[in-house]
Design a protein around this motif. Structure first.
Motif, PDB file in Angstrom:
ATOM      1  N   ARG A  53       0.831  -1.209   0.000  1.00 34.10           N
ATOM      2  CA  ARG A  53       0.000   0.000   0.000  1.00 34.10           C
ATOM      3  C   ARG A  53       0.860   1.253   0.000  1.00 34.10           C
ATOM      4  NH1 ARG A  53      -4.329  -2.791   4.007  1.00 34.10           N
ATOM      5  NH2 ARG A  53      -5.610  -3.688   2.362  1.00 34.10           N
ATOM      6  N   LYS A  54       1.995   1.174   0.685  1.00 32.14           N
ATOM      7  CA  LYS A  54       2.931   2.296   0.698  1.00 32.14           C
ATOM      8  C   LYS A  54       3.459   2.552  -0.723  1.00 32.14           C
ATOM      9  CE  LYS A  54       6.851   4.041   3.304  1.00 32.14           C
ATOM     10  NZ  LYS A  54       7.850   3.747   4.332  1.00 32.14           N
ATOM     11  N   ILE A  55       3.799   1.472  -1.419  1.00 33.25           N
ATOM     12  CA  ILE A  55       4.278   1.581  -2.809  1.00 33.25           C
ATOM     13  C   ILE A  55       3.197   2.214  -3.675  1.00 33.25           C
ATOM     14  CG2 ILE A  55       4.885   0.247  -4.865  1.00 33.25           C
ATOM     15  CD1 ILE A  55       6.275  -1.751  -2.942  1.00 33.25           C
ATOM     16  N   TRP A  56       1.955   1.765  -3.505  1.00 36.30           N
ATOM     17  CA  TRP A  56       0.856   2.321  -4.297  1.00 36.30           C
ATOM     18  C   TRP A  56       0.662   3.808  -4.021  1.00 36.30           C
ATOM     19  CZ3 TRP A  56      -2.867  -2.260  -2.993  1.00 36.30           C
ATOM     20  CH2 TRP A  56      -2.592  -3.337  -3.824  1.00 36.30           C
ATOM     21  N   ARG A  57       0.740   4.186  -2.721  1.00 34.16           N
ATOM     22  CA  ARG A  57       0.595   5.609  -2.369  1.00 34.16           C
ATOM     23  C   ARG A  57       1.673   6.453  -3.031  1.00 34.16           C
ATOM     24  NH1 ARG A  57      -0.645   3.638   2.819  1.00 34.16           N
ATOM     25  NH2 ARG A  57       1.491   3.966   3.503  1.00 34.16           N
ATOM     26  N   GLU A  58       2.916   5.966  -3.015  1.00 33.20           N
ATOM     27  CA  GLU A  58       4.033   6.682  -3.643  1.00 33.20           C
ATOM     28  C   GLU A  58       3.801   6.834  -5.142  1.00 33.20           C
ATOM     29  OE1 GLU A  58       7.033   8.215  -2.820  1.00 33.20           O
ATOM     30  OE2 GLU A  58       6.021   8.251  -0.869  1.00 33.20           O
ATOM     31  N   GLN A  59       3.374   5.759  -5.777  1.00 35.26           N
ATOM     32  CA  GLN A  59       3.118   5.814  -7.219  1.00 35.26           C
ATOM     33  C   GLN A  59       2.010   6.809  -7.548  1.00 35.26           C
ATOM     34  OE1 GLN A  59       2.282   1.707  -8.146  1.00 35.26           O
ATOM     35  NE2 GLN A  59       4.446   1.219  -8.515  1.00 35.26           N
ATOM     36  N   LYS A  60       0.959   6.813  -6.741  1.00 36.54           N
ATOM     37  CA  LYS A  60      -0.145   7.731  -6.982  1.00 36.54           C
ATOM     38  C   LYS A  60       0.297   9.174  -6.763  1.00 36.54           C
ATOM     39  CE  LYS A  60      -4.438   8.282  -8.035  1.00 36.54           C
ATOM     40  NZ  LYS A  60      -4.901   7.932  -9.369  1.00 36.54           N
ATOM     41  N   ARG A  61       1.113   9.400  -5.732  1.00 30.52           N
ATOM     42  CA  ARG A  61       1.618  10.744  -5.450  1.00 30.52           C
ATOM     43  C   ARG A  61       2.463  11.252  -6.617  1.00 30.52           C
ATOM     44  NH1 ARG A  61       6.122  12.771  -3.862  1.00 30.52           N
ATOM     45  NH2 ARG A  61       7.078  10.776  -3.390  1.00 30.52           N
ATOM     46  N   LYS A  62       3.352  10.417  -7.129  1.00 26.80           N
ATOM     47  CA  LYS A  62       4.185  10.795  -8.271  1.00 26.80           C
ATOM     48  C   LYS A  62       3.330  11.064  -9.508  1.00 26.80           C
ATOM     49  CE  LYS A  62       8.411   8.430  -6.911  1.00 26.80           C
ATOM     50  NZ  LYS A  62       9.329   7.332  -7.221  1.00 26.80           N
ATOM     51  N   GLN A  63       2.303  10.253  -9.683  1.00 27.46           N
ATOM     52  CA  GLN A  63       1.414  10.428 -10.830  1.00 27.46           C
ATOM     53  C   GLN A  63       0.725  11.789 -10.767  1.00 27.46           C
ATOM     54  OE1 GLN A  63      -1.977   7.816 -10.811  1.00 27.46           O
ATOM     55  NE2 GLN A  63      -2.245   7.941 -13.030  1.00 27.46           N
ATOM     56  N   LYS A  64       0.244  12.161  -9.584  1.00 29.16           N
ATOM     57  CA  LYS A  64      -0.428  13.457  -9.419  1.00 29.16           C
ATOM     58  C   LYS A  64       0.549  14.601  -9.646  1.00 29.16           C
ATOM     59  CE  LYS A  64      -4.143  12.151  -6.279  1.00 29.16           C
ATOM     60  NZ  LYS A  64      -4.716  12.306  -4.936  1.00 29.16           N
ATOM     61  N   GLU A  65       1.781  14.470  -9.141  1.00 30.65           N
ATOM     62  CA  GLU A  65       2.791  15.515  -9.335  1.00 30.65           C
ATOM     63  C   GLU A  65       3.099  15.699 -10.816  1.00 30.65           C
ATOM     64  OE1 GLU A  65       6.246  14.615  -7.037  1.00 30.65           O
ATOM     65  OE2 GLU A  65       5.231  14.978  -5.135  1.00 30.65           O
ATOM     66  N   ASN A  66       3.249  14.600 -11.507  1.00 36.93           N
ATOM     67  CA  ASN A  66       3.534  14.673 -12.943  1.00 36.93           C
ATOM     68  C   ASN A  66       2.386  15.339 -13.697  1.00 36.93           C
ATOM     69  OD1 ASN A  66       6.018  13.465 -12.716  1.00 36.93           O
ATOM     70  ND2 ASN A  66       5.261  11.413 -13.168  1.00 36.93           N
ATOM     71  N   LYS A  67       1.172  15.044 -13.282  1.00 38.02           N
ATOM     72  CA  LYS A  67       0.012  15.635 -13.939  1.00 38.02           C
ATOM     73  C   LYS A  67      -0.025  17.144 -13.717  1.00 38.02           C
ATOM     74  CE  LYS A  67      -4.899  14.817 -14.544  1.00 38.02           C
ATOM     75  NZ  LYS A  67      -6.069  14.079 -14.069  1.00 38.02           N
ATOM     76  N   LYS A  68       0.374  17.585 -12.510  1.00 41.21           N
ATOM     77  CA  LYS A  68       0.378  19.011 -12.200  1.00 41.21           C
ATOM     78  C   LYS A  68       1.478  19.750 -12.960  1.00 41.21           C
ATOM     79  CE  LYS A  68      -1.500  18.790  -7.528  1.00 41.21           C
ATOM     80  NZ  LYS A  68      -1.185  18.962  -6.101  1.00 41.21           N
ATOM     81  N   THR A  69       2.639  19.125 -13.102  1.00 44.77           N
ATOM     82  CA  THR A  69       3.774  19.800 -13.730  1.00 44.77           C
ATOM     83  C   THR A  69       3.642  19.905 -15.245  1.00 44.77           C
ATOM     84  OG1 THR A  69       5.017  17.730 -13.839  1.00 44.77           O
ATOM     85  CG2 THR A  69       5.393  19.152 -11.919  1.00 44.77           C
ATOM     86  N   LYS A  70       2.871  19.032 -15.860  1.00 47.02           N
ATOM     87  CA  LYS A  70       2.715  19.101 -17.315  1.00 47.02           C
ATOM     88  C   LYS A  70       1.923  20.354 -17.677  1.00 47.02           C
ATOM     89  CE  LYS A  70       2.963  14.246 -18.495  1.00 47.02           C
ATOM     90  NZ  LYS A  70       2.249  13.089 -19.027  1.00 47.02           N
ATOM     91  N   PRO A  71       2.435  21.141 -18.625  1.00 45.60           N
ATOM     92  CA  PRO A  71       1.711  22.357 -19.002  1.00 45.60           C
ATOM     93  C   PRO A  71       0.458  22.013 -19.792  1.00 45.60           C
ATOM     94  CG  PRO A  71       3.606  22.052 -20.401  1.00 45.60           C
ATOM     95  CD  PRO A  71       3.666  20.983 -19.345  1.00 45.60           C
TER      96      PRO A  71
END
Length: 136
Positions: A53-71
């Motif tokens: 679950r920790k791995i999944w949370r990290e992956q989801k967090r990175k996914q959200k960050e990437n989505k925010k940074t994309k113009p």
């Protein structure tokens, strides 16, 4: 012609796809192999659940960050960019054509020089042969 292992495997897969029965059997075997390695969350121990679950949370967090940074690009920006790229491509094409014509002219000049030097060399060679025959 010797095939690489990748090419051999590709041919094998293509041949399998031609026969739907064999392809389905192969696909089921592959799924079975994959499922054997993969455990369900209910089968995991509490510690393993926590890690997963920790791995999944990290992956989801990175996914959200990437989505925010994309113009975010609007259609107007895209059309403007395409128009400007089209214009720059035309300019590049014209420059390439100009350089090509210059190169062709330069090649003509070099060919003329080469012909002149060949003729001069043959004349000098003939003169040298005449001098040798006279001295003998």
């Amino acid at each position: 012609m010797v095939l690489t292992p990748a090419e051999r495997a590709k041919r094998y897969r293509e041949k399998l796809k031609e026969n739907p029965d064999k392809y389905e059997i192969q696909r089921q075997k592959q799924l079975k192999r994959l499922k054997k390695r993969q455990k369900k969350v209910t089968e995991l121990s509490e510690e393993e659940k926590h890690k997963q679950r920790k791995i999944w949370r990290e992956q989801k967090r990175k996914q959200k960050e990437n989505k925010k940074t994309k113009p975010k690009v609007t259609s107007k920006e895209v059309s403007k960019k395409l128009r400007s790229e089209g214009h720059s491509l035309k300019i590049k094409h014209l420059n390439v054509c100009k350089n090509y014509k210059k190169a062709l002219n330069y090649i003509k000049i070099l060919k003329l020089r080469l012909d002149n030097l060949r003729k001069r060399f043959s004349r000098v060679q003939q003169m040298h042969e005449k001098d040798i025959t006279v001295k003998k």
